[in-house]
Design an enzyme around this catalytic site. Structure first.
Site, PDB file in Angstrom:
ATOM      1  N   TYR A 135       0.817  -1.222   0.000  1.00 31.07           N
ATOM      2  CA  TYR A 135       0.000   0.000   0.000  1.00 31.07           C
ATOM      3  C   TYR A 135       0.848   1.269   0.000  1.00 31.07           C
ATOM      4  CZ  TYR A 135      -4.176  -2.808   1.064  1.00 31.07           C
ATOM      5  OH  TYR A 135      -5.206  -3.712   1.026  1.00 31.07           O
ATOM      6  N   LYS A 190       2.760 -15.200   2.974  1.00 29.33           N
ATOM      7  CA  LYS A 190       2.690 -15.917   1.700  1.00 29.33           C
ATOM      8  C   LYS A 190       4.138 -16.231   1.337  1.00 29.33           C
ATOM      9  CE  LYS A 190       0.360 -17.442  -1.852  1.00 29.33           C
ATOM     10  NZ  LYS A 190      -0.525 -18.605  -1.764  1.00 29.33           N
ATOM     11  N   ASP A 222      -3.738 -17.874   2.083  1.00 29.16           N
ATOM     12  CA  ASP A 222      -4.886 -18.544   1.452  1.00 29.16           C
ATOM     13  C   ASP A 222      -5.489 -19.572   2.405  1.00 29.16           C
ATOM     14  OD1 ASP A 222      -2.370 -19.627   1.099  1.00 29.16           O
ATOM     15  OD2 ASP A 222      -2.746 -20.449  -0.892  1.00 29.16           O
ATOM     16  N   ASP A 246      -5.935  -6.340   5.773  1.00 35.00           N
ATOM     17  CA  ASP A 246      -7.092  -5.606   5.269  1.00 35.00           C
ATOM     18  C   ASP A 246      -8.195  -6.599   4.881  1.00 35.00           C
ATOM     19  OD1 ASP A 246      -8.712  -3.693   4.212  1.00 35.00           O
ATOM     20  OD2 ASP A 246      -7.389  -3.114   2.569  1.00 35.00           O
ATOM     21  N   ASP A 250     -11.764  -7.982   7.264  1.00 36.73           N
ATOM     22  CA  ASP A 250     -13.137  -7.836   6.763  1.00 36.73           C
ATOM     23  C   ASP A 250     -13.838  -9.194   6.746  1.00 36.73           C
ATOM     24  OD1 ASP A 250     -12.998  -5.129   6.414  1.00 36.73           O
ATOM     25  OD2 ASP A 250     -13.829  -5.171   4.387  1.00 36.73           O
TER      26      ASP A 250
END
Ligand code: NAD
Length: 361
Positions: A135, A190, A222, A246, A250
């Site tokens: 980001y 990851k 994942d 992020d 959610d």
């Protein structure tokens, strides 16, 4: 104690008003000052984070933030879009640690899309690194490709990067948080594909040597996304990078019934913090007095606990929220058969009334 109150756009003004009512009933001495941010600030001053708003935030002990954004600003140049205000506040205040608790209240078990037995008693803390990763990584932009599958074609690119100190400080935050809970940390990465996240895993493992009392496990993002819906109670503290955090936070919010229930805290090294609901400005329901103010009210409780050292007052708010839910009051997003549907204002007033009732003994 000084609190900067930044309601922002859409439902931000409606839900922050309720949190302010709750803070006002606690008989604590605060100085609260309100300022424009996001689209509202752009309309008034031509910038989503005017200098006066940033100055107020930097000089306060804590910021109570609503939400920013509206589709009508989507055509503005990126630096002028409302969402840039939140990125600017995080960057300038050095808010590197984002805490998102996902707690399933017993009364809302039925509001989740998962089976009750999977989420009943759920209490996870997701700790997201907030100032690094893809980001913020440079360089980024658009250009004509000189290599890859389509040389000569238009392409866009971003940069994922983390430095050792950035990973170390968020890992310390996670291990210390775990000490106050069930002493388990899951680090999500990851590392099988990304160099940045192999480094993340190595550094978290190094920091773990200082915390022999805490159990650490590593999980690919994942798999973590799958496990969050398959067996969410296997997690306690989850620590991860900016982008994975992020998305996973959610996902975790839906385990609790509604994104309208999920508070968050973003802290810097001095415990100065920005407190906001995990949801956005919900333009689809703005101005209708139907938004759920509880995530913002619970964010105010986190503010009292983390930045203002008023743990007892925070407990009073959280107890009041539980009692209001137990009495069957629900905003539309968490409503189910047999409960009483209430507006944003009615929900806020009910929390205020529950606090007042307990103070009277
Ligand atoms: P959103 O979180 O605003 O809304 C998603 C859905 O959840 C909508 O259906 C909305 O009605 C519902 N919802 C959200 N909060 C609710 C609440 N308190 N009570 C009841 N229902 C609620 O996400 P979006 O629609 O993707 O984004 C809308 C705007 O918000 C965009 O401009 C986006 O950029 C911005 N946004 C801002 C922040 C922030 O300020 N930190 C975070 C996310 C999105």
């Amino acid at each position: 104690m000084k609190i900067a109150v930044l309601p922002g756009d859409g439902i931000g003004t409606e839900i922050v008003a309720q949190a302010v009512e709750v803070l006002n009933v606690l008989d604590l001495k605060f100085e609260m000052e309100t300022a424009l941010v996001g689209g509202a600030a752009f309309d008034a001053h031509g910038h989503p984070l005017p200098e006066a708003t940033l100055k107020l935030a930097m000089q306060s002990d804590a910021v109570l933030f609503g939400a920013v954004g509206d589709w009508k600003y989507d055509k503005l140049d990126r630096p002028l879009r409302p969402e840039q205000a939140i990125l600017g506040l995080r960057k300038n205040m050095g808010l590197f640690a984002n805490f998102r608790p996902a707690i399933c209240y017993a009364e809302l078990v039925g509001a989740s899309s998962l089976k009750p037995e999977l989420i009943s008693g759920l209490d996870i803390l997701i700790i997201r690194e907030l100032t690094g990763d893809i980001y913020f990584g440079q360089p980024r932009g658009r250009r004509i490709a000189t290599d890859g599958h389509f040389p000569g074609a238009e392409e866009a690119f971003d940069t994922m990067r983390y430095s050792r100190p950035e990973i170390e400080r968020i890992a310390h935050v996670a291990f210390q948080a775990a000490r106050k809970r069930s002493k388990r940390v899951t680090s999500v990465d990851k590392s099988n594909v990304l160099e940045t996240f192999q480094f993340w895993r190595d550094v978290v493992t190094d920091v773990h040597k200082d915390y022999p009392d805490i159990a650490l496990d590593h999980m690919y993002v994942d798999n973590a996304a799958m496990q969050l819906v398959k067996e969410p109670k296997r997690f306690d503290v989850v620590v991860t990078g900016n982008m994975f955090g992020d998305i996973l936070s959610d996902e975790a919010s839906m385990l609790t019934g509604s994104i309208g229930m999920l508070p968050s805290a973003s802290l810097n090294t001095e415990n100065q913090g920005l407190y906001e609901p995990s949801h956005g400005s919900a333009p689809d329901i703005a101005g209708k007095d139907i938004a759920n103010p509880l995530a913002t009210i619970l964010s105010a409780a986190m503010m009292l606990r983390f930045s203002l050292q008023q743990g007892q007052a925070a407990d009073r708010i959280e107890t009041a929220v539980k009692s209001v839910l137990a009495s069957g009051l629900r905003t539309s997003d968490i409503w189910s058969e047999g409960c009483r549907k209430v507006s944003t204002r009615e929900m806020g007033a009910a929390v205020v009334a529950a606090i007042t009732k307990t103070s009277k003994g």
